[in-house]
Design a protein around this motif. Sequence first.
Motif, PDB file in Angstrom:
ATOM      1  N   MET A  76      32.672   0.574  33.030  1.00 18.96           N
ATOM      2  CA  MET A  76      32.611   1.462  34.159  1.00 18.96           C
ATOM      3  C   MET A  76      31.146   1.666  34.542  1.00 18.96           C
ATOM      4  O   MET A  76      30.355   2.207  33.786  1.00 18.96           O
ATOM      5  CB  MET A  76      33.269   2.782  33.759  1.00 18.96           C
ATOM      6  CG  MET A  76      33.184   3.835  34.796  1.00 18.96           C
ATOM      7  SD  MET A  76      34.248   5.194  34.349  1.00 18.96           S
ATOM      8  CE  MET A  76      33.037   6.434  34.075  1.00 18.96           C
ATOM      9  N   ALA A  77      30.759   1.192  35.696  1.00 22.28           N
ATOM     10  CA  ALA A  77      29.375   1.312  36.150  1.00 22.28           C
ATOM     11  C   ALA A  77      29.277   2.455  37.164  1.00 22.28           C
ATOM     12  O   ALA A  77      29.983   2.480  38.152  1.00 22.28           O
ATOM     13  CB  ALA A  77      28.910   0.013  36.775  1.00 22.28           C
ATOM     14  N   THR A  78      28.408   3.369  36.868  1.00 25.23           N
ATOM     15  CA  THR A  78      28.171   4.476  37.794  1.00 25.23           C
ATOM     16  C   THR A  78      26.677   4.612  38.015  1.00 25.23           C
ATOM     17  O   THR A  78      25.870   4.037  37.294  1.00 25.23           O
ATOM     18  CB  THR A  78      28.715   5.814  37.237  1.00 25.23           C
ATOM     19  OG1 THR A  78      27.975   6.146  36.068  1.00 25.23           O
ATOM     20  CG2 THR A  78      30.188   5.713  36.896  1.00 25.23           C
ATOM     21  N   ALA A  79      26.311   5.421  38.978  1.00 20.41           N
ATOM     22  CA  ALA A  79      24.893   5.653  39.259  1.00 20.41           C
ATOM     23  C   ALA A  79      24.239   6.434  38.131  1.00 20.41           C
ATOM     24  O   ALA A  79      23.032   6.389  37.965  1.00 20.41           O
ATOM     25  CB  ALA A  79      24.737   6.390  40.579  1.00 20.41           C
ATOM     26  N   ASN A  80      25.024   7.171  37.332  1.00 24.50           N
ATOM     27  CA  ASN A  80      24.484   7.981  36.248  1.00 24.50           C
ATOM     28  C   ASN A  80      24.637   7.301  34.891  1.00 24.50           C
ATOM     29  O   ASN A  80      24.698   7.976  33.867  1.00 24.50           O
ATOM     30  CB  ASN A  80      25.173   9.352  36.222  1.00 24.50           C
ATOM     31  CG  ASN A  80      24.873  10.142  37.477  1.00 24.50           C
ATOM     32  OD1 ASN A  80      23.783  10.027  38.027  1.00 24.50           O
ATOM     33  ND2 ASN A  80      25.832  10.916  37.939  1.00 24.50           N
ATOM     34  N   ASN A  81      24.741   5.990  34.864  1.00 27.88           N
ATOM     35  CA  ASN A  81      24.888   5.238  33.626  1.00 27.88           C
ATOM     36  C   ASN A  81      23.534   5.214  32.911  1.00 27.88           C
ATOM     37  O   ASN A  81      22.627   4.496  33.294  1.00 27.88           O
ATOM     38  CB  ASN A  81      25.369   3.821  33.936  1.00 27.88           C
ATOM     39  CG  ASN A  81      25.791   3.087  32.689  1.00 27.88           C
ATOM     40  OD1 ASN A  81      25.801   3.636  31.594  1.00 27.88           O
ATOM     41  ND2 ASN A  81      26.132   1.824  32.865  1.00 27.88           N
TER      42      ASN A  81
ATOM     43  N   ARG B 110      25.634   6.050  27.240  1.00 26.45           N
ATOM     44  CA  ARG B 110      26.203   4.944  26.459  1.00 26.45           C
ATOM     45  C   ARG B 110      26.290   5.292  24.981  1.00 26.45           C
ATOM     46  O   ARG B 110      27.247   4.921  24.309  1.00 26.45           O
ATOM     47  CB  ARG B 110      25.368   3.685  26.653  1.00 26.45           C
ATOM     48  CG  ARG B 110      25.549   3.087  28.026  1.00 26.45           C
ATOM     49  CD  ARG B 110      24.782   1.808  28.150  1.00 26.45           C
ATOM     50  NE  ARG B 110      24.138   1.834  29.446  1.00 26.45           N
ATOM     51  CZ  ARG B 110      23.004   1.234  29.744  1.00 26.45           C
ATOM     52  NH1 ARG B 110      22.371   0.552  28.839  1.00 26.45           N
ATOM     53  NH2 ARG B 110      22.496   1.321  30.937  1.00 26.45           N
ATOM     54  N   ILE B 111      25.280   6.000  24.477  1.00 20.74           N
ATOM     55  CA  ILE B 111      25.312   6.422  23.067  1.00 20.74           C
ATOM     56  C   ILE B 111      26.467   7.381  22.843  1.00 20.74           C
ATOM     57  O   ILE B 111      27.205   7.266  21.857  1.00 20.74           O
ATOM     58  CB  ILE B 111      23.967   7.047  22.658  1.00 20.74           C
ATOM     59  CG1 ILE B 111      22.883   5.973  22.629  1.00 20.74           C
ATOM     60  CG2 ILE B 111      24.072   7.740  21.303  1.00 20.74           C
ATOM     61  CD1 ILE B 111      21.485   6.502  22.448  1.00 20.74           C
ATOM     62  N   GLU B 112      26.656   8.315  23.748  1.00 20.77           N
ATOM     63  CA  GLU B 112      27.770   9.263  23.628  1.00 20.77           C
ATOM     64  C   GLU B 112      29.112   8.541  23.705  1.00 20.77           C
ATOM     65  O   GLU B 112      30.047   8.863  22.966  1.00 20.77           O
ATOM     66  CB  GLU B 112      27.677  10.346  24.701  1.00 20.77           C
ATOM     67  CG  GLU B 112      26.556  11.324  24.477  1.00 20.77           C
ATOM     68  CD  GLU B 112      26.670  12.049  23.144  1.00 20.77           C
ATOM     69  OE1 GLU B 112      27.788  12.457  22.770  1.00 20.77           O
ATOM     70  OE2 GLU B 112      25.636  12.185  22.471  1.00 20.77           O
ATOM     71  N   GLN B 113      29.213   7.554  24.589  1.00 16.03           N
ATOM     72  CA  GLN B 113      30.444   6.791  24.699  1.00 16.03           C
ATOM     73  C   GLN B 113      30.714   6.009  23.414  1.00 16.03           C
ATOM     74  O   GLN B 113      31.836   5.992  22.912  1.00 16.03           O
ATOM     75  CB  GLN B 113      30.379   5.834  25.889  1.00 16.03           C
ATOM     76  CG  GLN B 113      31.646   5.026  26.071  1.00 16.03           C
ATOM     77  CD  GLN B 113      31.548   4.068  27.248  1.00 16.03           C
ATOM     78  OE1 GLN B 113      30.525   4.000  27.934  1.00 16.03           O
ATOM     79  NE2 GLN B 113      32.607   3.338  27.483  1.00 16.03           N
ATOM     80  N   ALA B 114      29.689   5.371  22.867  1.00 17.80           N
ATOM     81  CA  ALA B 114      29.847   4.621  21.616  1.00 17.80           C
ATOM     82  C   ALA B 114      30.214   5.560  20.476  1.00 17.80           C
ATOM     83  O   ALA B 114      31.030   5.212  19.613  1.00 17.80           O
ATOM     84  CB  ALA B 114      28.565   3.869  21.294  1.00 17.80           C
TER      85      ALA B 114
END
Length: 62
Positions: A1-6, A11-15
């Motif tokens: 999921m690519a967003t402007a706030n990526n 990414r660390i929180e998602q992982a």
Amino acid sequence: MATANNTVHGRIEQARTELTSTQVAVGLALIAALGFALLFVQQPMLHDSLHNFRHAAGITCH
């Protein structure tokens, strides 16, 4: 999921929520093993093959 706030933090929180502790441990072990091999294996033939691998992986050695 690519967003402007990526961001890296995102990414660390998602992982952190998606990866199990076993997956993290295996990933860190692979990184440690590769780092050990690249830094400390200095036998000429093995060193040359690892040198070529580093270049193939896009790592600048010199």
